[in-house]
Each structure stands twice: as C-alpha cells, then as structure tokens.
Scaffold this motif. Structure first.
Motif, PDB file in Angstrom:
ATOM      1  N   ALA A   1      -1.383 -22.499 -71.013  1.00 25.96           N
ATOM      2  CA  ALA A   1      -0.190 -22.154 -71.896  1.00 25.96           C
ATOM      3  C   ALA A   1       0.860 -22.978 -71.251  1.00 25.96           C
ATOM      4  CB  ALA A   1      -0.153 -20.692 -71.773  1.00 25.96           C
ATOM      5  N   GLY A   2       1.066 -23.134 -69.857  1.00 25.49           N
ATOM      6  CA  GLY A   2       2.370 -23.967 -69.236  1.00 25.49           C
ATOM      7  C   GLY A   2       2.378 -25.221 -69.719  1.00 25.49           C
ATOM      8  N   LEU A   3       1.125 -25.899 -69.780  1.00 27.05           N
ATOM      9  CA  LEU A   3       1.024 -27.276 -70.241  1.00 27.05           C
ATOM     10  C   LEU A   3       1.445 -27.456 -71.862  1.00 27.05           C
ATOM     11  CD1 LEU A   3      -2.291 -28.454 -68.795  1.00 27.05           C
ATOM     12  CD2 LEU A   3       0.250 -28.759 -67.922  1.00 27.05           C
ATOM     13  N   ALA A   4       0.888 -26.386 -72.634  1.00 29.30           N
ATOM     14  CA  ALA A   4       1.272 -26.602 -74.063  1.00 29.30           C
ATOM     15  C   ALA A   4       2.676 -26.353 -74.323  1.00 29.30           C
ATOM     16  CB  ALA A   4       0.394 -25.483 -74.848  1.00 29.30           C
TER      17      ALA A   4
ATOM     18  N   HIS B   1       5.485 -29.068 -76.061  1.00 28.39           N
ATOM     19  CA  HIS B   1       6.554 -29.235 -77.076  1.00 28.39           C
ATOM     20  C   HIS B   1       7.948 -29.126 -76.608  1.00 28.39           C
ATOM     21  CE1 HIS B   1       3.862 -28.306 -80.211  1.00 28.39           C
ATOM     22  NE2 HIS B   1       3.018 -27.589 -79.777  1.00 28.39           N
ATOM     23  N   LEU B   2       8.239 -28.766 -75.209  1.00 24.66           N
ATOM     24  CA  LEU B   2       9.423 -29.073 -74.818  1.00 24.66           C
ATOM     25  C   LEU B   2       9.752 -30.597 -74.715  1.00 24.66           C
ATOM     26  CD1 LEU B   2       9.262 -26.253 -71.905  1.00 24.66           C
ATOM     27  CD2 LEU B   2      10.711 -26.131 -74.258  1.00 24.66           C
ATOM     28  N   ARG B   3       8.663 -31.479 -74.196  1.00 24.11           N
ATOM     29  CA  ARG B   3       8.725 -32.490 -74.329  1.00 24.11           C
ATOM     30  C   ARG B   3       9.313 -33.276 -75.622  1.00 24.11           C
ATOM     31  NH1 ARG B   3       7.075 -36.330 -70.361  1.00 24.11           N
ATOM     32  NH2 ARG B   3       8.291 -34.915 -69.248  1.00 24.11           N
ATOM     33  N   ARG B   4       8.692 -32.824 -76.613  1.00 23.36           N
ATOM     34  CA  ARG B   4       8.844 -33.414 -77.868  1.00 23.36           C
ATOM     35  C   ARG B   4      10.332 -33.008 -78.399  1.00 23.36           C
ATOM     36  NH1 ARG B   4       4.511 -34.957 -81.197  1.00 23.36           N
ATOM     37  NH2 ARG B   4       5.856 -33.904 -82.993  1.00 23.36           N
ATOM     38  N   LYS B   5      10.694 -31.839 -77.807  1.00 20.47           N
ATOM     39  CA  LYS B   5      12.246 -31.451 -78.072  1.00 20.47           C
ATOM     40  C   LYS B   5      13.212 -32.162 -77.186  1.00 20.47           C
ATOM     41  CE  LYS B   5      11.041 -28.379 -81.298  1.00 20.47           C
ATOM     42  NZ  LYS B   5      11.733 -28.377 -82.728  1.00 20.47           N
ATOM     43  N   LYS B   6      12.736 -32.952 -76.454  1.00 17.78           N
ATOM     44  CA  LYS B   6      13.568 -33.743 -75.446  1.00 17.78           C
ATOM     45  C   LYS B   6      14.552 -32.823 -74.670  1.00 17.78           C
ATOM     46  CE  LYS B   6      13.863 -37.561 -78.876  1.00 17.78           C
ATOM     47  NZ  LYS B   6      12.647 -38.074 -78.180  1.00 17.78           N
ATOM     48  N   LEU B   7      14.257 -31.762 -73.982  1.00 18.18           N
ATOM     49  CA  LEU B   7      14.617 -30.836 -73.385  1.00 18.18           C
ATOM     50  C   LEU B   7      14.216 -31.447 -71.875  1.00 18.18           C
ATOM     51  CD1 LEU B   7      14.153 -27.379 -74.868  1.00 18.18           C
ATOM     52  CD2 LEU B   7      16.223 -28.858 -75.151  1.00 18.18           C
ATOM     53  N   ASP B   8      15.284 -31.065 -70.824  1.00 23.85           N
ATOM     54  CA  ASP B   8      15.229 -31.342 -69.519  1.00 23.85           C
ATOM     55  C   ASP B   8      14.318 -29.864 -68.960  1.00 23.85           C
ATOM     56  OD1 ASP B   8      15.503 -32.051 -66.985  1.00 23.85           O
ATOM     57  OD2 ASP B   8      17.443 -31.093 -66.712  1.00 23.85           O
ATOM     58  N   PHE B   9      13.418 -30.051 -68.429  1.00 23.96           N
ATOM     59  CA  PHE B   9      12.459 -28.924 -68.013  1.00 23.96           C
ATOM     60  C   PHE B   9      11.552 -29.340 -66.827  1.00 23.96           C
ATOM     61  CE2 PHE B   9       9.556 -31.026 -70.858  1.00 23.96           C
ATOM     62  CZ  PHE B   9       8.341 -30.884 -70.176  1.00 23.96           C
ATOM     63  N   VAL B  10      11.050 -28.408 -66.055  1.00 22.73           N
ATOM     64  CA  VAL B  10      10.063 -28.473 -64.958  1.00 22.73           C
ATOM     65  C   VAL B  10       9.167 -27.494 -65.251  1.00 22.73           C
ATOM     66  CG1 VAL B  10      11.594 -29.583 -63.413  1.00 22.73           C
ATOM     67  CG2 VAL B  10      11.189 -26.866 -63.635  1.00 22.73           C
ATOM     68  N   ILE B  11       7.734 -27.297 -64.814  1.00 18.16           N
ATOM     69  CA  ILE B  11       6.603 -26.653 -64.620  1.00 18.16           C
ATOM     70  C   ILE B  11       6.389 -26.342 -63.450  1.00 18.16           C
ATOM     71  CG2 ILE B  11       4.307 -26.229 -65.621  1.00 18.16           C
ATOM     72  CD1 ILE B  11       4.685 -28.273 -67.740  1.00 18.16           C
ATOM     73  N   LEU B  12       6.444 -25.098 -62.955  1.00 19.25           N
ATOM     74  CA  LEU B  12       6.098 -24.540 -61.485  1.00 19.25           C
ATOM     75  C   LEU B  12       5.065 -24.067 -61.572  1.00 19.25           C
ATOM     76  CD1 LEU B  12       9.702 -23.257 -60.796  1.00 19.25           C
ATOM     77  CD2 LEU B  12       8.671 -25.489 -60.526  1.00 19.25           C
ATOM     78  N   ASP B  13       3.792 -24.633 -60.809  1.00 23.36           N
ATOM     79  CA  ASP B  13       2.617 -24.155 -60.651  1.00 23.36           C
ATOM     80  C   ASP B  13       2.104 -23.850 -59.147  1.00 23.36           C
ATOM     81  OD1 ASP B  13      -0.029 -23.617 -61.352  1.00 23.36           O
ATOM     82  OD2 ASP B  13      -0.787 -25.647 -61.472  1.00 23.36           O
TER      83      ASP B  13
ATOM     84  N   GLY C   1      -1.365 -23.383 -78.402  1.00 17.21           N
ATOM     85  CA  GLY C   1      -0.507 -24.286 -79.039  1.00 17.21           C
ATOM     86  C   GLY C   1       0.712 -23.690 -79.832  1.00 17.21           C
ATOM     87  N   ARG C   2       0.180 -23.040 -80.999  1.00 18.85           N
ATOM     88  CA  ARG C   2       1.064 -22.484 -82.015  1.00 18.85           C
ATOM     89  C   ARG C   2       2.169 -21.560 -81.279  1.00 18.85           C
ATOM     90  NH1 ARG C   2      -1.392 -19.435 -86.944  1.00 18.85           N
ATOM     91  NH2 ARG C   2      -2.286 -21.667 -87.099  1.00 18.85           N
ATOM     92  N   PRO C   3       1.935 -20.616 -80.413  1.00 22.47           N
ATOM     93  CA  PRO C   3       2.976 -20.011 -79.708  1.00 22.47           C
ATOM     94  C   PRO C   3       4.006 -20.749 -78.782  1.00 22.47           C
ATOM     95  CG  PRO C   3       0.889 -18.616 -79.449  1.00 22.47           C
ATOM     96  CD  PRO C   3       0.633 -20.035 -80.035  1.00 22.47           C
ATOM     97  N   ALA C   4       3.363 -21.796 -78.244  1.00 19.87           N
ATOM     98  CA  ALA C   4       4.254 -22.687 -77.355  1.00 19.87           C
ATOM     99  C   ALA C   4       5.041 -23.402 -78.212  1.00 19.87           C
ATOM    100  CB  ALA C   4       3.312 -23.553 -76.544  1.00 19.87           C
ATOM    101  N   ARG C   5       4.571 -24.080 -79.484  1.00 17.06           N
ATOM    102  CA  ARG C   5       5.781 -24.596 -80.540  1.00 17.06           C
ATOM    103  C   ARG C   5       6.727 -23.672 -80.806  1.00 17.06           C
ATOM    104  NH1 ARG C   5       2.105 -25.871 -85.307  1.00 17.06           N
ATOM    105  NH2 ARG C   5       3.076 -23.728 -85.923  1.00 17.06           N
ATOM    106  N   GLU C   6       6.272 -22.575 -81.082  1.00 20.56           N
ATOM    107  CA  GLU C   6       7.498 -21.388 -81.718  1.00 20.56           C
ATOM    108  C   GLU C   6       8.424 -21.315 -80.747  1.00 20.56           C
ATOM    109  OE1 GLU C   6       5.169 -18.478 -83.132  1.00 20.56           O
ATOM    110  OE2 GLU C   6       4.470 -19.373 -84.901  1.00 20.56           O
TER     111      GLU C   6
END
Length: 353
Positions: free
Chosen positions: A15-18, A22-34, A338-343
């Motif tokens: 879920a985090g990777l999905a 989508h955040l990358r496609r929106k060109k947002l500045d983000f991190v994933i903490l695992d 994928g779909r919830p991540a996109r939304e």
C-alpha cells in the motif's frame, strides 16, 4: 533535526509503494518511512507454502505488471517480495528504512511524525502500516494454563517444526485453511482443525480476480445507495487454492466446532470431548496497526478510524491505505491497493494546492 516535506507515507509495503507511485506522478515532495530493514513488507514474514490467490498479471501494483513465476500459476510469497523490491527500485521511491514511526501529532498547520531516527514535518500523512504487525488472539479460557506451544499465523513457517506432534489450528478463514492443509498433507503431523462455523469454500474456479470484482461491486452499491451486495463474504470464506483443494478432496480437512477452553495438555469441548495437543496455532485474524496515530484521538470503540474514502473524517490531512474494505475495496490486497492510493494522492494534491 526535523525534516520538512509535503507528505510522509508510513509503511513501505504494497500500500505504501502504491501511494508512492501516485504521489510521484503528482510531483509531490514525499518520503516513505518503512520499519523493515528490507523491501517486501509483510510478505517477507509469511509461511513457506503461501501462494497468491490470483495469477501474477492480476496481482500487480499500479504501473508495473507482476511477471509470471516460472512453473507457478499463482506466485509464491518469495516471488512477491522480489516484485516489490523491483518496484521500489524501478520508480526510485524515496524509502527510508529501517525507520520506526512512534507517533503522529498535530503541529499547527502541519502534522509532526516522530520516529526513532528523528522527526518529519508534513502537510499530509498517509498511514499504510497494514494489519500483519497486530495479530489478534481471542481470550479463550485456559490459554494461560496450556503447557504447549502457542503461536499466531505470523509465527508459522512450515510443518517441519511440528513433526511428530499433535497440533490444533484455530480459524476458518484463508489462513486457517491453508495452514491446516499444509499440516494435513504432512505425513507426521496429527491435525485438529477448529472453526467457529462449518468451513465455507468458494467455488473452485473463483480466485482473487473475482474477489476483487465482488468487493468493488459492493463498494459501488453502498456508495450509490442501492443496497449491500454482500461482497466477498457472500461468496464464502475460503479460496480453494490447490493445496487446500487437495487436502479437502482427500478428506483431510474435517473441521471441528470451536472448543470451550484449553487445558494443560490440549483442548476440551462443551460435551466433555477432549483432544491432546502439543501446539495451538491461532489463525484468528488481525487488527489495524494504528498505535502511531493515537495522539490524533481518531479511533472509534471498534478500533477503526472513520473515513470518507481514504481520508480520515476527523483529520483531513490524514489518509489511510491498505487496512481492508473500509479504506477501499480489497485495499489490503496487491490488486486492490492501487485505486485507493490514486484517490488519496489526488485528494492530497487538491488539499495542498
């Protein structure tokens, strides 16, 4: 030191990777903490014989089809781990690991994410920690007096650990049926399978594709106010994957009703019938891993956070992904992530703009 970004995603599993895609496609500045030290999420910790319910092509995250596994119609967990690791690298996702998130707090116009390696200040947070890390075991009388081994689904790996033993498996869902089949097909394990109600197998030709369609149709019907279709639950509880089908058809998966208590050396039913056991495996499900969100005071008595889609109603800067149907149809599955991540990415983009 406090790092500042637009979005923090908590959890680097499917879920985090999905969400990251989508955040990358929106060109947002983000991190994933695992919190894990390697890619793969919960798939790295499953039992050895676990396979997906669906073929690879129907078990993919957005943007990247899962390749088929040679010789397997339904890929195994090791193949899924490799796919997730490749997905992480292919999209160059900004995953920081191992980083354990302790808490998420309101901090003025931002949210503050406290971790074991510093703090992050974000305009929005996506929680995608799943359920694997919070196994549930019911409060059955006698649990503390049982002298044998007790473990949850999360601790099971293979029948070899139970060679020559009598084992009770508790649970009538997919995990319980698959672990029971794994043990039943072993030559040197004496199995007792216990379920709350008689096992409900889905038709043999139904796999994860049909389950995703059923979950999606139910969500659409509820959203449109046309009634509850019943979703996956209306089809049954257990997907008849090949090992389960083999054990069932051989007469090795006879389920007993739930016992009333554990004894020092086994279990006992209401009518006084007993069964000895050296081990009890609790395949009794999971609860959402949401302790890091406690400072936001959003959880209901049922343990869920009220959401509209993936957005927390009580905190619009927070989105939840991958916890089950309440955060998107089949959102805890690969194909459903994928779909919830996109939304969520679309809503976050709108919020930040």
């Amino acid at each position: 030191m406090t790092h500042t970004v637009d979005v923090v995603v908590i959890g680097g599993g499917q879920a985090g990777l999905a969400a990251g895609y989508h955040l990358r496609r929106k060109k947002l500045d983000f991190v994933i903490l695992d919190a894990q030290d390697e890619p793969g999420g919960a798939w790295r910790h499953t039992w050895d014989s676990l396979h997906l319910f669906s073929p690879a092509a129907f078990s993919s995250l957005p943007g990247r089809l899962m390749p088929a596994q040679s010789g397997e119609e339904y890929p195994d967990a090791h193949h899924v781990v490799g796919y997730l690791a490749d997905y992480d690298q292919r999209y160059d996702l900004p995953v920081h690991r191992p980083v354990r998130v302790d808490s998420v707090r309101r901090d003025g116009h931002r949210l503050r994410v406290e971790t074991d390696s510093g703090a992050w200040s974000a305009r929005a947070v996506v929680s995608a920690t799943g359920t694997w890390w919070r196994p549930f075991i019911p409060a059955v009388p006698g649990r503390s007096t049982f002298a044998g081994r007790q473990l949850h689904t999360t601790g099971y790996r293979s029948p070899e650990a139970f060679a020559g033993q009598r084992v009770v498996v508790v649970g009538g869902g997919n995990s319980g049926a698959q672990i029971a089949a794994d043990l039943a097909l072993a030559d040197d394990v004496d199995l007792t399978w216990v379920t709350q109600r008689p096992p409900r197998y889905l038709a043999d030709d139904i796999d994860g594709r049909a389950l995703f369609d059923a979950a999606t149709a139910r969500r659409r019907a509820l959203d449109e106010g046309t009634g509850d279709t019943g979703g996956v639950g209306s089809l049954g509880d257990i997907v008849a994957v090949p090992p389960v089908r083999t054990a069932r058809d051989a007469g090795l998966l006879k389920a007993e009703p739930m016992f009333t208590r554990l004894t020092a050396d086994g279990v006992i039913w209401a009518d006084g019938t007993t069964a000895a056991a050296a081990a009890v495996i609790w395949s009794t499900g999971f609860r959402p891993a949401l302790a890091h969100l406690a400072p936001l005071a959003l959880r209901s008595r049922q343990g869920h956070i009220a959401t509209e889609g993936t957005r927390a109603i009580g905190e619009p800067r927070l989105h939840l992904l991958g916890y089950g149907d309440w955060t998107g149809p089949a959102s805890a599955t690969l194909i459903g992530a994928g779909r919830p991540a996109r939304e969520a990415a679309a809503e976050i983009t709108a919020l930040l703009s």
